[in-house]
Design a protein around this motif. Structure first.
Motif, PDB file in Angstrom:
ATOM      1  N   SER A 260       0.611  -2.793   0.156  1.00  0.00           N
ATOM      2  CA  SER A 260       1.953  -2.718   0.736  1.00  0.00           C
ATOM      3  C   SER A 260       2.360  -1.289   1.057  1.00  0.00           C
ATOM      4  N   ASN A 261       1.374  -0.381   1.119  1.00  0.00           N
ATOM      5  CA  ASN A 261       1.677   1.011   1.435  1.00  0.00           C
ATOM      6  C   ASN A 261       0.909   1.471   2.674  1.00  0.00           C
ATOM      7  N   GLN A 262      -0.324   1.986   2.489  1.00  0.00           N
ATOM      8  CA  GLN A 262      -1.066   2.536   3.622  1.00  0.00           C
ATOM      9  C   GLN A 262      -1.264   1.556   4.781  1.00  0.00           C
ATOM     10  N   PRO A 263      -1.622   0.289   4.504  1.00  0.00           N
ATOM     11  CA  PRO A 263      -1.753  -0.649   5.614  1.00  0.00           C
ATOM     12  C   PRO A 263      -0.460  -0.829   6.396  1.00  0.00           C
ATOM     13  N   VAL A 264       0.672  -0.771   5.694  1.00  0.00           N
ATOM     14  CA  VAL A 264       1.962  -0.869   6.370  1.00  0.00           C
ATOM     15  C   VAL A 264       2.187   0.347   7.264  1.00  0.00           C
ATOM     16  N   THR A 265       1.849   1.533   6.747  1.00  0.00           N
ATOM     17  CA  THR A 265       1.964   2.754   7.544  1.00  0.00           C
ATOM     18  C   THR A 265       1.141   2.635   8.824  1.00  0.00           C
ATOM     19  N   LEU A 266      -0.068   2.100   8.706  1.00  0.00           N
ATOM     20  CA  LEU A 266      -0.930   1.936   9.881  1.00  0.00           C
ATOM     21  C   LEU A 266      -0.336   0.922  10.861  1.00  0.00           C
TER      22      LEU A 266
END
Length: 357
Positions: free
Chosen positions: A208-214
């Motif tokens: 719920s962090n880096q993939p969301v940023t991408l």
């Protein structure tokens, strides 16, 4: 408002693996590392107020606690017997929540499997009474042009791993019979830009962090969840003192019922959960509404399984408990067993059915 990239990686990784390292290596005792705790309604310290639900969380205010905020917004704590409502004690990188709940300064705390187990290994008589994320939120993220869908797909590729997650990544490789020499590990910070730029082929991420940023950059991340490949660890574990299971049972049941009902409200109305988190309860955190909405959606996907659909949110499958204990042992944390997990409070919460709202 800060850019999406500033959203802390693993909202808990510094706390989690820093304390894990101290426990595993024999560093400073976690039980002495109480630290100070900020609160949205009162400061930590002293015994918990019997008229309030004193709830210690392990990170600063953000969408992670949307269920708690929904419960507060709906007045559920008061309805369940707490005259003063919620007393939420915020956490952060300098706050070890286990000593706080172990000392009775909080009725209940939310923590990670690793720090909970490390505290137990050092002598804290704590028990997990529920787990929000049934599946571990860590994943190896890649992009469609060079997808990583199984652990074997990592062989010969560059994988970005932050220093805080070295132990986790090494254990995951071991669990899948992959030599560390077969993967080119690249030290990265929390920002997934190296993956977006093609500097690495995969990135060890918090889903719920880096993939969301991408996603917010217009990319389509592929997330290989480590929980799908032999690495079982609950996340956002609800823990209490073992003694309190009997001495404060009614209080714990009432508080846990309020928390779960709040999460059920958040599931029913995610837009409202995001709104009150961003604009009221965590306003000082300057959260990005779009990122918070995507993060909440991903977090909820890990919280809802076939088992919780039948037994209720936070319920822990005995088979999964055994898998958690085995995984903890694999990363060097001994001393925790199935006896440190119990569904007895949840049985009381769900005595009249699993739908609380």
């Amino acid at each position: 408002m800060p850019p999406a990239e500033s959203y802390s990686l693993d909202r808990r990784s510094v706390l989690r693996l820093g304390l894990l390292g101290a426990a595993a290596i024999g560093g400073a005792s976690m039980l002495a590392a109480c630290g100070s705790s900020d609160s949205s309604s009162a400061s930590g310290g002293g015994s918990s107020d019997p008229d309030a639900w004193t709830f210690q969380v392990n990170w600063t205010p953000d969408i992670t606690w949307a269920g708690t905020y929904m419960a507060a917004e709906a007045g559920l704590y008061q309805k369940n017997g707490f005259k003063k409502g919620l007393n939420s004690l915020a956490g952060g990188p300098n706050v070890a929540v286990e000593p706080i709940v172990a000392s009775g300064k909080a009725n209940m705390a939310v923590t990670s499997s690793e720090t909970f187990a490390a505290a137990v290994a050092q002598g804290a008589d704590l028990v997990a009474v529920g787990a929000f994320m049934q599946k571990n939120p860590y994943c190896v993220t890649s992009l469609p042009a060079n997808p990583i869908r199984t652990p074997k797909d990592m062989v010969g590729k560059k994988i970005g791993v932050s220093a805080n997650n070295n132990t986790l990544f090494a254990a995951f490789l071991k669990a899948n019979d992959i030599s560390e020499g077969d993967v080119s590990k690249v030290v990265v910070q929390n920002d997934p830009t190296p993956l977006a730029n093609g500097e690495v082929d995969g990135f060890l991420s918090y889903v719920s962090n880096q993939p969301v940023t991408l996603q917010l950059k217009g990319l389509q991340p592929i997330n290989m969840m480590i929980s799908d490949f032999g690495f079982a660890l609950y996340e956002d574990v609800y823990v209490v003192r073992r003694e309190a299971l009997s001495s404060q049972r009614d209080i714990l049941v009432a508080g846990l019922k309020s928390e779960i009902a709040g999460w059920q409200l958040a599931i029913k109305d995610q837009a409202k959960a995001v709104d009150i988190t961003v604009n009221k309860y965590a306003k000082a955190s300057n959260l990005d509404p779009k990122q918070s909405a995507l993060a909440l959606k991903m977090d909820l996907s890990l919280a809802q399984t076939d088992y919780t659909g039948q037994h209720g949110l936070l319920s822990m499958n005995p088979t999964d408990i055994n898998s958690n204990v085995a995984t903890l042992t694999s990363i060097g944390i001994g001393g925790v067993s199935a006896s440190n997990y119990t569904n007895t409070l949840l049985d009381a919460v769900y005595a009249n059915g699993i739908n609380l709202v």
